[in-house]
Write a protein that holds these residues in place. Structure first.
Motif: not given
Length: 73
Positions: A39-50
């Motif tokens: 149920i985790i929307d991967q688009s909401d995760t922080w990238t390393e660059q973020d």
């Protein structure tokens, strides 16, 4: 019959007692766990660059609010 979650909530769930609402919530959550859904929307995760950008901004902000003449312990 296609109902939205809001319609079902308004027409059915609101009319249940608090105990039955909790029981229904428990049934729904247990079913999701058994289906092993992600149920985790991967688009909401922080990238390393973020994360790098956030750290950089934080350090720049800290440098701007503390005068260079003060020693930070």
């Amino acid at each position: 019959m296609s109902n939205t979650a809001q319609e079902i909530y308004s027409q059915v769930v609101c009319n249940l007692s608090p105990t039955e609402q909790l029981r229904l919530a428990n049934l729904i959550l247990n079913e999701l766990v058994q289906q092993n859904l992600s149920i985790i929307d991967q688009s909401d995760t922080w990238t390393e660059q973020d994360q790098v950008d956030l750290a950089s901004f934080s350090l720049q902000y800290a440098a701007s609010i503390f005068p260079k003449s003060e020693e930070i312990l």
